[in-house]
Scaffold this motif. Structure first.
Motif, PDB file in Angstrom:
ATOM      1  N   LEU A  33      25.480  34.232 -39.127  1.00 27.89           N
ATOM      2  CA  LEU A  33      25.883  34.813 -37.847  1.00 27.89           C
ATOM      3  C   LEU A  33      24.752  35.649 -37.255  1.00 27.89           C
ATOM      4  N   LEU A  34      24.091  36.437 -38.096  1.00 28.45           N
ATOM      5  CA  LEU A  34      22.945  37.219 -37.620  1.00 28.45           C
ATOM      6  C   LEU A  34      21.826  36.313 -37.110  1.00 28.45           C
ATOM      7  N   ALA A  35      21.581  35.226 -37.808  1.00 30.40           N
ATOM      8  CA  ALA A  35      20.535  34.294 -37.380  1.00 30.40           C
ATOM      9  C   ALA A  35      20.897  33.660 -36.041  1.00 30.40           C
ATOM     10  N   ALA A  36      22.168  33.278 -35.878  1.00 33.16           N
ATOM     11  CA  ALA A  36      22.613  32.685 -34.607  1.00 33.16           C
ATOM     12  C   ALA A  36      22.504  33.705 -33.481  1.00 33.16           C
ATOM     13  N   THR A  37      22.903  34.951 -33.763  1.00 35.44           N
ATOM     14  CA  THR A  37      22.793  36.013 -32.766  1.00 35.44           C
ATOM     15  C   THR A  37      21.334  36.233 -32.379  1.00 35.44           C
ATOM     16  N   GLY A  38      20.468  36.218 -33.373  1.00 33.62           N
ATOM     17  CA  GLY A  38      19.037  36.374 -33.098  1.00 33.62           C
ATOM     18  C   GLY A  38      18.506  35.261 -32.211  1.00 33.62           C
ATOM     19  N   ALA A  39      18.978  34.030 -32.458  1.00 31.59           N
ATOM     20  CA  ALA A  39      18.544  32.896 -31.627  1.00 31.59           C
ATOM     21  C   ALA A  39      19.003  33.073 -30.183  1.00 31.59           C
ATOM     22  N   VAL A  40      20.233  33.536 -30.012  1.00 26.33           N
ATOM     23  CA  VAL A  40      20.751  33.772 -28.655  1.00 26.33           C
ATOM     24  C   VAL A  40      19.934  34.871 -27.980  1.00 26.33           C
ATOM     25  N   GLU A  41      19.726  35.976 -28.684  1.00 22.27           N
ATOM     26  CA  GLU A  41      18.979  37.087 -28.087  1.00 22.27           C
ATOM     27  C   GLU A  41      17.560  36.685 -27.723  1.00 22.27           C
ATOM     28  N   GLN A  42      16.924  35.903 -28.575  1.00 22.45           N
ATOM     29  CA  GLN A  42      15.554  35.471 -28.293  1.00 22.45           C
ATOM     30  C   GLN A  42      15.501  34.645 -27.007  1.00 22.45           C
ATOM     31  N   ARG A  43      16.432  33.731 -26.845  1.00 22.12           N
ATOM     32  CA  ARG A  43      16.443  32.922 -25.617  1.00 22.12           C
ATOM     33  C   ARG A  43      16.830  33.746 -24.402  1.00 22.12           C
ATOM     34  N   LEU A  44      17.779  34.666 -24.592  1.00 25.82           N
ATOM     35  CA  LEU A  44      18.224  35.481 -23.459  1.00 25.82           C
ATOM     36  C   LEU A  44      17.127  36.424 -22.960  1.00 25.82           C
ATOM     37  N   ARG A  45      16.302  36.925 -23.863  1.00 25.65           N
ATOM     38  CA  ARG A  45      15.269  37.901 -23.465  1.00 25.65           C
ATOM     39  C   ARG A  45      14.432  37.394 -22.292  1.00 25.65           C
ATOM     40  N   SER A  55      14.932  44.734 -19.196  1.00 26.78           N
ATOM     41  CA  SER A  55      14.756  44.441 -20.613  1.00 26.78           C
ATOM     42  C   SER A  55      16.082  43.954 -21.201  1.00 26.78           C
ATOM     43  N   HIS A  56      16.000  43.412 -22.401  1.00 25.70           N
ATOM     44  CA  HIS A  56      17.211  42.938 -23.073  1.00 25.70           C
ATOM     45  C   HIS A  56      18.180  44.095 -23.318  1.00 25.70           C
ATOM     46  N   ASP A  57      17.674  45.236 -23.752  1.00 27.25           N
ATOM     47  CA  ASP A  57      18.537  46.393 -23.990  1.00 27.25           C
ATOM     48  C   ASP A  57      19.180  46.896 -22.695  1.00 27.25           C
ATOM     49  N   GLU A  58      18.434  46.877 -21.604  1.00 29.15           N
ATOM     50  CA  GLU A  58      19.008  47.269 -20.315  1.00 29.15           C
ATOM     51  C   GLU A  58      20.077  46.271 -19.885  1.00 29.15           C
ATOM     52  N   PHE A  59      19.856  45.009 -20.175  1.00 28.21           N
ATOM     53  CA  PHE A  59      20.837  43.972 -19.880  1.00 28.21           C
ATOM     54  C   PHE A  59      22.137  44.232 -20.639  1.00 28.21           C
ATOM     55  N   VAL A 137      23.302  31.035 -23.552  1.00 28.11           N
ATOM     56  CA  VAL A 137      24.033  31.347 -24.787  1.00 28.11           C
ATOM     57  C   VAL A 137      24.568  30.065 -25.414  1.00 28.11           C
ATOM     58  N   THR A 138      25.176  29.232 -24.612  1.00 24.40           N
ATOM     59  CA  THR A 138      25.753  27.978 -25.110  1.00 24.40           C
ATOM     60  C   THR A 138      24.686  27.102 -25.754  1.00 24.40           C
ATOM     61  N   GLU A 139      23.547  26.943 -25.091  1.00 24.49           N
ATOM     62  CA  GLU A 139      22.465  26.108 -25.624  1.00 24.49           C
ATOM     63  C   GLU A 139      21.909  26.674 -26.926  1.00 24.49           C
ATOM     64  N   ALA A 140      21.748  27.980 -26.985  1.00 30.33           N
ATOM     65  CA  ALA A 140      21.202  28.597 -28.204  1.00 30.33           C
ATOM     66  C   ALA A 140      22.150  28.390 -29.380  1.00 30.33           C
ATOM     67  N   LEU A 141      23.429  28.578 -29.158  1.00 29.10           N
ATOM     68  CA  LEU A 141      24.397  28.392 -30.243  1.00 29.10           C
ATOM     69  C   LEU A 141      24.507  26.925 -30.643  1.00 29.10           C
ATOM     70  N   ALA A 142      24.530  26.054 -29.661  1.00 30.73           N
ATOM     71  CA  ALA A 142      24.671  24.630 -29.953  1.00 30.73           C
ATOM     72  C   ALA A 142      23.468  24.102 -30.732  1.00 30.73           C
TER      73      ALA A 142
END
Length: 163
Positions: A33-45, A55-59, A137-142
């Motif tokens: 789950l942490l790895a998937a979350t990291g993948a989402v955050e990396q793409r979202l940044r 920034s991601h944190d401001e988002f 988010v969808t693409e990163a998780l998929a």
């Protein structure tokens, strides 16, 4: 992605995906789950920086405030919900305020209490970019999860489409 129950090929290189280590299933699932979350955050940044110029944190602050039905939240509550130190949050809120995305005001009856809320500009910006952000988010998780995991996550994340 295929409809088989096999995880994506790139997950096989991840030790916690194989399940033959020392970790019990709960910790193995948490690591995935942490790895998937990291993948989402990396793409979202990059998408967040490009589309919203924050920034991601401001988002994350904007997202938290966007979920409030009316008004805003006290800064102490924002810090608590995001697990951020108050000093760091103060800086992020100041950046968002300079960008015209949030307002800050004193809480009535509490000299120290500060409430932050989204501006109309921030609401418009989030509405305009929400489709792209959701697709990211969808693409990163998929790309990261196998079919069984995606099916489980679909119950938590409405709109996570089929393959």
């Amino acid at each position: 992605m295929t409809a088989s129950s096999e995880p994506p090929a790139d997950l096989r290189s991840c030790p916690s995906a194989q399940g033959d280590g020392l970790l019990p299933p709960e910790l193995r699932a948490w690591m995935r789950l942490l790895a998937a979350t990291g993948a989402v955050e990396q793409r979202l940044r990059s998408v967040v920086k490009e589309r919203l110029d924050v920034s991601h944190d401001e988002f994350l602050v904007l997202c938290l405030l966007a979920e409030q039905p009316e008004g805003g939240l006290r800064m102490t509550r924002v810090a608590e919900l995001l697990g951020r130190p108050k000093t760091r949050l103060t800086y992020q809120i100041a950046c968002l305020q300079r960008a015209g995305l949030v307002t800050r005001r004193s809480v009535c009856g509490d000299k120290r209490g500060i409430e932050v809320a989204l501006t109309d500009k921030a609401r418009r910006l989030l509405e305009e970019t929400s489709g792209v952000l959701a697709a990211t988010v969808t693409e990163a998780l998929a790309a990261f999860m196998g079919p069984a995991e995606r099916e489980a996550v679909r119950g938590l994340l409405p709109g996570l489409g089929e393959d």
